[in-house]
Design a protein around this motif. Structure first.
Motif, PDB file in Angstrom:
ATOM      1  N   ASN A  40     -66.170  72.398  42.992  1.00 16.53           N
ATOM      2  CA  ASN A  40     -66.361  71.255  43.886  1.00 16.53           C
ATOM      3  C   ASN A  40     -66.273  69.906  43.175  1.00 16.53           C
ATOM      4  O   ASN A  40     -66.491  68.858  43.781  1.00 16.53           O
ATOM      5  N   VAL A  42     -64.557  66.644  41.765  1.00 14.30           N
ATOM      6  CA  VAL A  42     -63.435  65.879  42.317  1.00 14.30           C
ATOM      7  C   VAL A  42     -62.815  64.976  41.256  1.00 14.30           C
ATOM      8  O   VAL A  42     -61.650  65.125  40.895  1.00 14.30           O
ATOM      9  N   ARG A  70     -58.885  67.049  48.395  1.00 15.94           N
ATOM     10  CA  ARG A  70     -60.003  67.245  47.465  1.00 15.94           C
ATOM     11  C   ARG A  70     -61.357  66.971  48.104  1.00 15.94           C
ATOM     12  O   ARG A  70     -62.373  67.523  47.703  1.00 15.94           O
ATOM     13  N   VAL A  71     -61.394  66.048  49.072  1.00 15.91           N
ATOM     14  CA  VAL A  71     -62.639  65.797  49.796  1.00 15.91           C
ATOM     15  C   VAL A  71     -62.342  66.074  51.267  1.00 15.91           C
ATOM     16  O   VAL A  71     -61.853  65.208  51.992  1.00 15.91           O
ATOM     17  N   ALA A  75     -66.886  66.336  54.644  1.00 15.67           N
ATOM     18  CA  ALA A  75     -67.610  66.638  53.403  1.00 15.67           C
ATOM     19  C   ALA A  75     -68.252  65.366  52.869  1.00 15.67           C
ATOM     20  O   ALA A  75     -67.769  64.258  53.089  1.00 15.67           O
ATOM     21  N   LEU A  77     -70.353  63.571  49.249  1.00 18.84           N
ATOM     22  CA  LEU A  77     -70.206  63.533  47.798  1.00 18.84           C
ATOM     23  C   LEU A  77     -71.571  63.362  47.145  1.00 18.84           C
ATOM     24  O   LEU A  77     -72.483  62.764  47.723  1.00 18.84           O
ATOM     25  N   SER A 100     -58.588  64.958  55.243  1.00 15.38           N
ATOM     26  CA  SER A 100     -59.290  64.780  53.974  1.00 15.38           C
ATOM     27  C   SER A 100     -59.282  63.311  53.565  1.00 15.38           C
ATOM     28  O   SER A 100     -58.454  62.518  54.008  1.00 15.38           O
ATOM     29  N   THR A 125     -67.973  67.310  45.670  1.00 13.35           N
ATOM     30  CA  THR A 125     -68.217  67.471  47.107  1.00 13.35           C
ATOM     31  C   THR A 125     -69.564  68.139  47.340  1.00 13.35           C
ATOM     32  O   THR A 125     -70.048  68.928  46.530  1.00 13.35           O
ATOM     33  N   THR A 128     -72.836  66.590  53.703  1.00  7.54           N
ATOM     34  CA  THR A 128     -73.042  65.192  54.060  1.00  7.54           C
ATOM     35  C   THR A 128     -74.524  64.859  54.026  1.00  7.54           C
ATOM     36  O   THR A 128     -75.344  65.579  54.588  1.00  7.54           O
TER      37      THR A 128
END
Length: 700
Positions: A40, A42, A70-71, A75, A77, A100, A125, A128
């Motif tokens: 996960n 990034v 990638r995100v 999602a 971070l 994304s 990631t 949320t």
């Protein structure tokens, strides 16, 4: 006490660090960001405490672009710092077709750091983050905010006209509006914009941000940019800004011409003395910046020179030029001309805090250039959707500006063919709405300052916004660069996103549609665009190189028509190296039969479908003989190439290789590397970092 961010701490602290590095190793390179290890992970970055004392937990907000997928949509971070997961607020600005994340403004509270410490950070990631948004209403109700702006305008008759603004009530009104204009909104930071008209074309734009830790951050734009109003013109005034009754900003006798702006940032407490070193290789893989030679870095002496300039009297003052050339039509090599400016290239290559400060100051200088035409009624920059025949030129007549740009007195001569790319990299790194404003203003200027007879007169053109047809190739290159960057940068769903994306697509689609006609016209030497700025018998290959750099950027960001054009142009850009040898690196190549050199320039003839030139020579042998006959030819040497022409040819060939596999471009690039052409050696490129772009295979 709130102070201006860059001027307040970067100059004294980063200067010592930067010069120490310079004396130690002679060059600077971007530090290696932490590599992704977990599934996960990034992208990595490095937070650096620039202060000589420990840094408490501090709020940080910055911009970040991401590779596709990638995100994923929905999602969140986190930031892994010293083995701990730190929450990250994600304010998404743009997304990819799959949903994304493409670009976002990120906010976090960095943990305490020791003096001069560096902390590797990995963005990863996560689910949320839950939690309500920071409530800006507390500022409107909090007497401690107390931000006031007092202006005293000096009238022509000698009288003074005072004007007072209290930010608290203005903020409360903005929050109570039907559609509050939020830029950030989440559990770590909230930011809102509101605009206060003052007099004539003058107004003040407030971007007020509150962090969860109680810190406030306020951007003030002193803007004299209302266009198409009944009243406008230059203003002379004093400004006094107070917070909690204390003076935090004061200037006297400022003279601000119409369409010029300036900007300052205020903090409610100590400005976090941090530098963020970014993973520039990651940004190159995205395609959002050119493939600069990260292994070479940039000379530390250049950063030291930037530090010296920032120490000069007047640097950083409101409306200061900060090293940007005011008379843009000035010819010759300039550090602010290229795919981006030298200042931005040095920042990209080194991630040095001093380099960042200088590039950001040049971004501030962009505000003072009189190319800001804000349509107050439309709530956006003046554009061809509002008036297809708009022309921001004294010859615009009924379709011109209500008040003309005062080019005689403001000191500036903006020019699309020599405009520097001042704002895109600052926006990419900071996520600052101010920098996005500057990018948008310049992109809009690139369109509305182009003669509408050419904008809409291109054969088979799809709209009134063509900036290629009838333009110098360098003018088309830099105009499209600004338009493409604005199309990429603006948040999804905004008026600016829709407009600049349409203009971008119209221009590249039109150019791709011209490929069959140009191929037939140019024969075996096809691959160049015939432009207005060329001698009676020749074209300027270096302008084709400039244009190819913008095509490469657009193609890397996903524009298929730009990719098709770049693939087609390879025949000329690479072929000229093998077929013309030393004359491929030249000021001009004689592709047209010689006529009367007194004519000077060839212009489009719209009566003959736009391509009514003297018939160009269709084979390489005739072009080479014509160049030798009418010159100037290099022959077997480099006498006519004592400029940056070789560097520009190399960056064009490198750009091709980053988009389309091309053995011809690869071999031509290698030949130029070994050719001995002036300034194509590694040391020369190292000292012109804005052109130090190297091949990178697609999708690497």
């Amino acid at each position: 006490m709130p102070i201006h961010r860059v001027a307040a701490f970067l100059a004294p602290v980063a200067l010592a660090a930067s010069l120490a590095t310079a004396s130690a190793q002679g060059m600077l390179r971007a530090p290696t960001s932490p590599a992704a290890k977990a599934a996960n992970d990034v992208v990595g970055l490095i937070i650096e405490n620039l202060a000589a004392k420990p840094l408490p937990a501090s709020p940080i907000t910055f911009g970040q672009a991401f590779l596709p997928g990638r995100v994923p949509a929905k999602a969140g971070l986190i930031a892994r710092i010293d083995g701990k997961d730190v929450p990250v607020q994600v304010d998404a600005k743009t997304t990819y077709p799959d949903g994304s994340l493409r670009m976002a403004v990120l906010s976090l509270i960095a943990p305490p750091m020791a003096a001069h410490a560096k902390a590797p950070v990995m963005l990863a990631t996560a689910a949320t983050a839950a939690g309500g948004a920071v409530d800006l209403a507390r500022l409107a109700d909090d007497k401690g905010f107390g931000l006031t702006v007092d202006l005293t305008f000096h009238q022509e008759d000698g009288s003074a006209a005072p004007f007072h603004l209290d930010a608290g009530p203005l903020l409360a009104k903005a929050l109570a509006g039907e559609k509050p204009d939020y830029w950030l909104r989440g559990p770590i930071a909230s930011e809102i914009r509101f605009d206060a008209p003052v007099t004539g074309s003058f107004h003040i734009v407030f971007d007020v941000r509150a962090y969860a830790d109680g810190t406030t951050h306020t951007d003030l734009q002193f803007a004299n940019d209302y266009a198409m109003q009944k009243a406008g013109g230059a203003v002379k005034y004093d400004v006094l800004v107070k917070e909690d009754g204390k003076i935090v900003l004061q200037y006297r006798n400022l003279v601000q011409f119409q369409y010029e702006n300036w900007h300052r940032t205020l903090w409610s407490g100590t400005v976090p003395p941090v530098n963020l070193a970014r993973d520039v290789d990651y940004l190159e893989r995205i395609g959002v910046i050119a493939d600069y030679d990260l292994a070479a870095g940039a000379p530390a002496a250049m950063v030291a020179e930037e530090a010296k300039q920032m120490g000069q009297p007047g640097f950083g003052a409101p409306l200061a030029t900060n090293g940007v050339t005011q008379y843009m039509p000035m010819t010759g090599a300039r550090p602010d001309i290229g795919p981006t400016t030298r200042a931005n290239a040095i920042w990209l290559l080194t991630q040095d805090p001093m380099a960042a400060a200088y590039a950001l100051w040049q971004g501030e200088a962009a505000a003072g250039i009189p190319w800001h035409f804000w349509n107050r009624e439309a709530g956006t920059w003046l554009n061809t959707d509002q008036n297809p025949q708009i022309w921001a030129d004294p010859r615009g007549g009924a379709n011109g500006l209500t008040q003309q740009v005062d080019g005689k007195n403001n000191g500036w001569a903006p020019d699309t063919a020599h405009q520097p790319d001042l704002s895109f990299v600052p926006y990419l790194f900071t996520g600052s709405r101010f920098n996005l404003d500057e990018l948008n203003a310049q992109a809009a200027f690139s369109i509305v300052s182009t003669w509408p007879a050419m904008r809409s007169g291109a054969p088979d053109s799809t709209g009134p916004d063509n900036v290629i047809f009838g333009n110098q190739m360098r003018g088309g290159a830099w105009s499209l660069r600004e338009i493409d960057e604005a199309a990429w940068a603006n948040p999804d769903g905004t008026v600016e996103k829709k407009y600049f994306s349409k203009v971008m697509d119209d221009n590249w689609r039109w150019l791709a549609s011209q490929i069959p006609a140009l191929t037939a016209l140019e024969g075996e030497a096809h691959g160049y665009v015939i432009a207005t700025f060329q001698y009676d018998y020749a074209l300027a290959p270096w302008q084709q190189d400039y244009f190819s750099s913008s095509a490469a950027q657009a193609a890397k960001l996903g524009n298929r028509d730009a990719r098709a054009f770049l693939a087609w142009s390879t025949n000329f850009l690479a072929g000229s190296v093998f077929k013309l040898g030393h004359d491929s690196v030249n000021y001009v190549i004689a592709v047209f039969p010689h006529r009367n050199p007194a004519i000077g320039q060839i212009y489009w003839n719209r009566d003959k479908n736009g391509w009514d030139y003297a018939e160009p020579l269709k084979n390489w042998r005739d072009i080479e003989e014509n160049t030798k006959r009418y010159g100037p030819s290099n022959g077997s040497g480099w006498a006519r190439s004592d400029g940056d022409y070789g560097q520009l040819a190399m960056l064009a060939l490198a750009g091709i290789q980053s988009v389309v596999p091309s053995e011809a471009a690869e071999k031509a690039y290698e030949w130029l590397q070994k050719s001995g052409a002036p300034y194509t050696d590694a040391n020369s490129l190292h000292h012109t970092p804005e052109f130090d772009i190297v091949p990178r295979p697609p999708q690497s």
